[in-house]
Enzyme design. Sequence first.
Site, PDB file in Angstrom:
ATOM      1  N   CYS A   1     -13.031   3.848 -28.629  1.00  0.00           N
ATOM      2  CA  CYS A   1     -14.693   4.485 -28.615  1.00  0.00           C
ATOM      3  C   CYS A   1     -15.109   4.253 -27.579  1.00  0.00           C
ATOM      4  CB  CYS A   1     -14.991   3.605 -29.515  1.00  0.00           C
ATOM      5  SG  CYS A   1     -14.522   3.586 -31.135  1.00  0.00           S
TER       6      CYS A   1
ATOM      7  N   TYR B   1      -9.315   5.104 -11.977  1.00  0.00           N
ATOM      8  CA  TYR B   1      -9.754   5.568 -10.472  1.00  0.00           C
ATOM      9  C   TYR B   1      -9.360   7.351 -10.566  1.00  0.00           C
ATOM     10  CZ  TYR B   1      -7.628   0.756 -10.488  1.00  0.00           C
ATOM     11  OH  TYR B   1      -7.460  -0.333 -10.249  1.00  0.00           O
TER      12      TYR B   1
ATOM     13  N   TYR C   1       0.776  -1.529 -12.102  1.00  0.00           N
ATOM     14  CA  TYR C   1      -1.411  -1.652 -12.763  1.00  0.00           C
ATOM     15  C   TYR C   1      -1.206  -0.957 -14.285  1.00  0.00           C
ATOM     16  CZ  TYR C   1      -1.642  -2.599  -7.742  1.00  0.00           C
ATOM     17  OH  TYR C   1      -0.807  -3.856  -7.073  1.00  0.00           O
TER      18      TYR C   1
ATOM     19  N   PRO D   1       4.945  -5.172  -0.658  1.00  0.00           N
ATOM     20  CA  PRO D   1       4.517  -4.009  -1.592  1.00  0.00           C
ATOM     21  C   PRO D   1       4.512  -4.317  -3.212  1.00  0.00           C
ATOM     22  CG  PRO D   1       6.907  -4.170  -1.153  1.00  0.00           C
ATOM     23  CD  PRO D   1       6.391  -5.018  -0.449  1.00  0.00           C
ATOM     24  N   GLY D   2       3.682  -3.687  -4.252  1.00  0.00           N
ATOM     25  CA  GLY D   2       3.656  -3.615  -5.284  1.00  0.00           C
ATOM     26  C   GLY D   2       4.181  -2.380  -5.714  1.00  0.00           C
ATOM     27  N   ARG D   3       3.215  -1.204  -6.098  1.00  0.00           N
ATOM     28  CA  ARG D   3       3.099  -0.150  -6.761  1.00  0.00           C
ATOM     29  C   ARG D   3       4.689   0.241  -5.910  1.00  0.00           C
ATOM     30  NH1 ARG D   3      -1.074   3.173  -7.421  1.00  0.00           N
ATOM     31  NH2 ARG D   3      -2.142   1.988  -6.259  1.00  0.00           N
TER      32      ARG D   3
ATOM     33  N   GLY E   1       0.856  -1.151   0.028  1.00  0.00           N
ATOM     34  CA  GLY E   1       0.174   0.012  -0.563  1.00  0.00           C
ATOM     35  C   GLY E   1       1.206   1.370   0.219  1.00  0.00           C
TER      36      GLY E   1
ATOM     37  N   ARG F   1      -5.777   3.374 -15.521  1.00  0.00           N
ATOM     38  CA  ARG F   1      -5.963   4.201 -14.096  1.00  0.00           C
ATOM     39  C   ARG F   1      -6.667   5.863 -14.186  1.00  0.00           C
ATOM     40  NH1 ARG F   1      -3.093   5.920 -10.689  1.00  0.00           N
ATOM     41  NH2 ARG F   1      -3.286   4.323  -9.098  1.00  0.00           N
TER      42      ARG F   1
HETATM   43  N1  LLP Z   1      -1.604  -6.869  -0.046  1.00  0.00           N
HETATM   44  C1  LLP Z   1      -2.685  -7.261  -1.516  1.00  0.00           C
HETATM   45  C2  LLP Z   1      -3.697  -8.345  -0.324  1.00  0.00           C
HETATM   46  C3  LLP Z   1      -3.349  -6.436  -2.207  1.00  0.00           C
HETATM   47  O1  LLP Z   1      -4.753  -6.585  -2.520  1.00  0.00           O
HETATM   48  C4  LLP Z   1      -2.200  -5.533  -2.849  1.00  0.00           C
HETATM   49  C5  LLP Z   1      -3.117  -4.942  -3.943  1.00  0.00           C
HETATM   50  C6  LLP Z   1      -1.513  -5.376  -2.480  1.00  0.00           C
HETATM   51  C7  LLP Z   1      -0.660  -5.524  -1.118  1.00  0.00           C
HETATM   52  C8  LLP Z   1       0.061  -4.635  -3.064  1.00  0.00           C
HETATM   53  O2  LLP Z   1      -0.459  -2.973  -3.291  1.00  0.00           O
HETATM   54  P1  LLP Z   1       0.544  -2.117  -3.014  1.00  0.00           P
HETATM   55  O3  LLP Z   1       1.855  -2.333  -2.598  1.00  0.00           O
HETATM   56  O4  LLP Z   1       0.751  -2.277  -4.890  1.00  0.00           O
HETATM   57  O5  LLP Z   1      -0.311  -0.453  -3.239  1.00  0.00           O
HETATM   58  N2  LLP Z   1      -5.180  -1.905  -9.813  1.00  0.00           N
HETATM   59  C9  LLP Z   1      -4.986  -0.307  -8.462  1.00  0.00           C
HETATM   60  C10 LLP Z   1      -4.180  -1.214  -7.005  1.00  0.00           C
HETATM   61  C11 LLP Z   1      -5.361  -2.284  -6.999  1.00  0.00           C
HETATM   62  C12 LLP Z   1      -4.308  -2.782  -5.680  1.00  0.00           C
HETATM   63  C13 LLP Z   1      -5.287  -4.273  -5.226  1.00  0.00           C
HETATM   64  N3  LLP Z   1      -4.128  -4.867  -4.325  1.00  0.00           N
HETATM   65  C14 LLP Z   1      -4.145   1.060  -8.631  1.00  0.00           C
HETATM   66  O6  LLP Z   1      -4.297   0.547 -10.271  1.00  0.00           O
HETATM   67  O7  LLP Z   1      -4.570   1.727  -8.458  1.00  0.00           O
END
Ligand code: LLP
Length: 430
Positions: free
Chosen positions: A355, A329, A384, A287-289, A239, A325
Amino acid sequence: MHSFAYKNGALHCEGVNLQDIAAAVGTPTFVYSKKTILDDLEEFRQALAPLDAHIAYAVKACSNKAILHLMAQRGVGFDIVSGGELWRIVNAGGDPTLCTYAGVAKTEAEIRYALELGIYCFNCESENELREINRIAGEMGVKAPVAVRVNPNVDAHTHKYITTGTNENKFGVDISRIEALYATIAAEMPHLHIKGLQMHIGSQLTDKQPFVTAIEKVAPIVAKFKELYGIEFWSIGGGIGIVYDGCLASGSEEWWAEHPEQITIRSYAESIIPLLRPLGLKILIEPGRRLVGNAAAMLTTCVYEKKGEAKTFKMIDAGMNDIIRPALYEGYHEIWPVQQHSGDSIVADIVGPICESGDFQAQNRLVADVKPGEVLAEMSAGAYGFSMASTYNSRPLAAEVLVDGDKWHLIRRRQTMEQIVEGELLPGEA
Ligand code: LLP
């Protein structure tokens, strides 16, 4: 800090001029910086060193094989949400025993596959899911490692579609019910091994406080579960937010010095370490993002310009199918010309070929007055971005490139039309 910057009037990723990639590969193309990803991984390692902390990269953010391989080589674990993502980990040389498996609707086939591969833990979201895993593990003659995702009911103050930690969301089990649920698992589900607890309150958090509040709220439960069930880990989710508005400038030390309010890996770590350390548990972070978001830009070419009564439009060759995105969002991505402009900005909408009126990448934005044929870079595109792309309007998926110093590698060929229709049949052809 990312590695995109203008050098001699041309936007570069590390040592590579983005114009050269566009010329060789075409557009739209996602360009990732290896250095940015590795630097951020290292920053996580250092910042979390006082804890027994392990990274489980959230694969959904960007799941290209080369990116997963890069992380796997550094010993990173993975947070997955489907059998498909688990397959990708194995295919990329990752270790399934370092995978945690989240998601609210895991199917029997997915659960069996994960048990066969010996994943680290299932992060479960409901009692019925736990009962199903218990049943399947019993049939397979194994004990399934489980944790439950607790929903701490803390508002992450992020976009409503990416808030997950309040009781209005489908995710997790209410904090008021979690202790009873763990007691039920221990009493009634003999084929489960209670291994940990998980939480995740939302994505793109730019403020540390909701993380701190959630950890403070859940830590006493974690301590109790350590006593009662001998749990070995607490996953605090992902997050951590990245820079969207200000992205290009945030490639410099000066920008960070001028923006002390911006969440950093270090400031996040410093705020949570004192709360986590006394627990004496393994801490997972997902972490993802934050690992890939600022590490990529999407290259796109301006195709036409249209001046209407009310607005000027710049049409580009990338659409909401490539980066959804902004449409989904209200996401904000900076857009810069690869060949630097001087002083000819204009307020315009940057729109794609799809379109749909929602097919825009920027609206009413002060941007360089680019002309057809010019290549643009849409920033903060690594998370994403490609992973949410589709072939809507029969548009082939974009190419992907990984830059490494002054070299670059194609890490995904542009999709062909044959690949899009492969698998489609006329009635009777099956
Ligand atoms: N862990 C869990 C259980 C999650 O559901 C998520 C993301 C993460 C970790 C990783 O979160 P991050 O560190 O990336 O914030 N498509 C959306 C974001 C969806 C996130 C879903 N879950 C966007 O483009 O903003």
